[in-house]
Design a protein around this motif. Structure first.
Motif: not given
Length: 748
Positions: A618-629
């Protein structure tokens, strides 16, 4: 055992041997009594599944699964518990395909727990497909063969001249055709075929298998029709609750049951002495009332003095402190050692050390545990959403002091199982209360009961050290695994096999273990063991890939090596590196791994895992904001479960559900124990994934020449490390402790 060679040269069991046959005899009215006796592959079951039939002169029943009446109606029985995995649709599809009937004419009935008829009946381990694929095909084909034989006799032609389709027998040269319903009486008078000799369809001719098919209960679920254990109602039924000690295994010292019995709507209340087995009848106080509301209102006034026992001294903090102490000491036991890991580490170009932790987690089934029971004249009738009815029958019979044959279990649909309902503690509680109260009772646990008296996925600590050489190859791997148990004995579902990947793929490999005694109940949770181990090993493999300066996908391909089967000397614990390479390459292709660029703060992670006979990457694409969201944008899944996807609709839902389940576990789920009791009690403290947080999940299958295997569990384990690796790619922050919320992350 009869077998077929697959492309690797290994022997694959067909599930049928010389002891598998149909048995036929006459019954009253001149009908047919025909039983299918089929021994599942020893590797899957190890016991004989005895299947006994029912038939009359005007009803053709070639085995306990099929009922065909003169009007052409077909009923097919699902023998296993339906827990949301789609088995009530998938298993009958196999029979209907080989029987060659129109799926639209089939009615599916849920079977009761009757091991004398059906053999093993349970939902667990993704075993339904491998245990029943060949068996169900052959019993369907046997029914079709008898109907064809009846038509051949009626028309005075050879059976080889006849074909079937959609419940009809055809004779092409004369243009004659006849429906199955018109043949049932004649078929009932024929000799049954040998199951080994029946002709199975060529998969290219499948009309039902391989087609997207909606669940047979979908309409009832959507419209709220009674299907689940919590929906059961029987005449004269009262409602029960059972208050157990908040400390695991504690007993009642005293309780104000007389005051409770005097309250409005209360039929009775009494102390249950119980035993010491955490998966059996424990001590507590039962309250039986005219309604569940009355019972809960009385419970609020219940005053119990408990003997909390020794588990009251245990908790998550003390376990963690002990694990940290153990990590600095010599292990209790070395469970596997290949080569000389210490020497290889001493000469490695780079050495990486890391400690990983995963917590206890709850099954959190949306339908809390419940059971309806009626005891009368030494016999017990039970309606239960159980994954494992036969051990429940044994437990109830032993506890109540009655014969197993005196216990009837009706299997209801389960509102989620995930391994929780493999234990039958709620069944024996309902049975005992019904016997003592003298009336039928429906026992329903509250959400707090359900969460605080679970059999949790065990916590675990892994202390890893590995080295890579100048070429970026792993040359040594050591793991001191701290788990729960006594000495060499692991607590339920707390162990790890010495063959767990990457064992056998690294020449210098060592697996050590030390256990911590615990009174916390543990047990299997969806993809037992693998759901936690994949997080540890494929996160650490990513660390090693970085140390080696290698692409994470290529690094894993190098670790797998050439396509081959790696097995123990006796052939057990086989791991097919070629199949795993195949799904890893497929998911890299479908996700376009390494192609293009991603926005700042966005990363991709990859992982694979083999469990329950399934190979998944599996491959996951994710983004993380400056506050950890954290926002998961997409998940790509590639799986190899053999040569046939029986119901693509159900299979896709299982894979997608597994992925979302794994994401939910990774982000927020944790059970903590303090003074021997669970601190969380409801979903405000134990949060599940919300619909708005669920990403699209794209599913692909690699079809390979192996018998089909299960789908309910193997897609879950890879998503957890893939998510953690994606977070690292996006932030540079390595996650070694779950849930992610403990490291400052949250869902966007």
């Amino acid at each position: 055992m009869d077998s077929l060679k697959n492309s690797t040269g290994r022997q694959e069991p067909t599930g049928v041997d010389r002891r598998d046959f149909l048995r036929v005899s006459a019954i009253a009215g001149g009908g047919l009594l025909l039983g299918a006796y089929i021994r599942p592959a020893e590797a899957l079951a190890g016991t004989v599944a005895a299947l006994h039939p029912t038939a009359t002169a005007d009803v053709f029943a070639p085995n306990v699964y099929i009922r065909l009446t003169p009007d052409g109606k077909v009923t097919i029985v699902n023998k296993n518990p339906e827990i949301g995995q789609g088995i009530k649709t998938m298993l009958p599809m196999i029979i209907a395909e080989e029987l060659d009937v129109d799926w639209g004419s089939v009615t599916v009935a849920q079977g009761d727990s009757e091991p004398d008829k059906y053999g093993q009946q349970f939902a667990g381990g993704s075993t339904a497909t491998p245990m029943n694929w060949d068996e169900h095909r052959r019993v369907g084909a046997a029914g079709r063969q008898m109907l064809v034989a009846a038509a051949a006799a009626k028309w005075g032609v050879s059976a080889t001249e006849l074909t079937t389709t959609a419940g009809t027998v055809h004779h092409a040269s004369s243009g004659r055709r006849i429906g199955y319903g018109e043949l049932v009486t004649a078929a009932a008078a024929l000799t049954a075929p040998d199951l080994k000799t029946v002709t199975l369809k060529n998969p290219k001719d499948f009309r039902i298998i391989g087609k997207f098919t909606k669940g047979v209960d979908n309409a009832k679920v959507i419209t709220g029709k009674p299907l689940f254990g919590i929906d059961v109602s029987v005449p004269g039924m009262k409602y029960a609750i059972f208050e157990k000690c908040p400390v695991f295994g504690g007993k009642v010292k005293s309780a104000n049951v007389d005051a409770i019995k005097a309250m409005p709507g209360i039929k009775t209340a009494f102390v249950v002495e119980g035993g010491t087995a955490l998966n059996g009848l424990l001590g507590g106080v039962a309250i039986v009332a005219d309604s569940w509301w009355y019972a809960q209102k009385a419970r609020a006034q219940l005053q119990v003095t408990w003997d909390e026992g020794t588990t009251a001294t245990q908790g998550s903090d003390s376990f963690a402190a002990k694990a940290a102490e153990i990590a600095k000491a010599a292990p209790f036991k070395t469970l596997r050692k290949d080569g000389d890991p210490d020497a290889a580490l001493a000469t490695a170009a780079k050495v990486v050390s890391a400690s990983y932790f995963y917590p206890f987690i709850s099954h959190a089934t949306l339908e809390p545990q419940n059971c309806t029971a009626s005891f009368s004249n030494g016999t017990l009738e039970v309606w239960a959403p159980t994954q494992n009815p036969q051990p429940g029958r044994q437990l109830v019979a032993k506890t109540l002091g009655i014969e197993e044959k005196a216990v009837t279990i009706h299997m209801t649909r389960c509102g989620g199982g995930f391994g929780r309902r493999l234990s039958n503690d709620y069944m024996v509680e309902a049975a005992w209360i019904a016997k003592e109260a003298g009336v039928p009772v429906k026992l329903v646990w509250s959400r707090e009961d359900d969460m605080r008296h679970d059999f949790y996925r065990p916590a675990g600590w892994h202390n890893l050290t590995a080295g890579v050489d100048a070429a970026g190859k792993i040359v040594a791997w050591k793991n001191h695994f701290v788990s729960f148990g006594e000495g060499e004995r692991f607590s339920a579902s707390s162990g790890m096999a010495p063959t767990e990947f990457p064992s056998r793929f690294i020449a210098n490999f060592q697996y050590d273990n030390t256990n911590i005694p615990s009174g916390v109940p543990t047990g299997p949770l969806r993809a037992p063991g693998s759901n936690a181990l994949a997080f540890v090993f494929h996160s650490f493999i990513d660390e090693l890939a970085e140390a080696a300066g290698k692409d994470p996908v290529q690094f894993r391909l190098d670790l797998l090596g050439d396509p081959r089967v790696v097995a123990n000397p006796d052939g057990s614990a086989a791991y097919d590196a070629g199949r795993m390479r195949g799904v890893l390459e497929l998911v890299a292709e479908k996700s376009q791994w390494g192609k293009g660029s991603l926005p700042k703060g966005t990363g991709r992670g990859v992982a694979f895992h083999f469990s329950h006979r399934g190979y998944f990457a599996e491959v996951v694409e994710a983004s993380v904001s400056a506050n950890g969201a954290v926002k998961v944008h997409k998940v790509w899944v590639a799986g190899d479960v053999g040569n046939q996807i029986i119901n693509p609709s159900g299979a896709e839902q299982q894979v997608q559900g597994s992925v979302l389940d794994g994401l939910s576990e990774a982000m927020t789920q944790e059970i903590t124990v303090k003074a021997g009791r669970t601190e969380q009690g409801n979903f405000n403290q134990y949060q599940l994934l919300r619909m708005r947080q669920a990403p699209p999940v794209e599913v692909h299958y690699r079809i390979t020449p192996f018998s089909p295997t299960g789908m309910g569990e193997p897609a879950l384990p890879p998503v957890v490390p893939a998510l953690c690796n994606a977070i690292y790619a996006a932030t540079g922050k390595r996650v070694r402790t779950l849930p992610l919320s403990k490291s400052g992350f949250r869902w966007a």
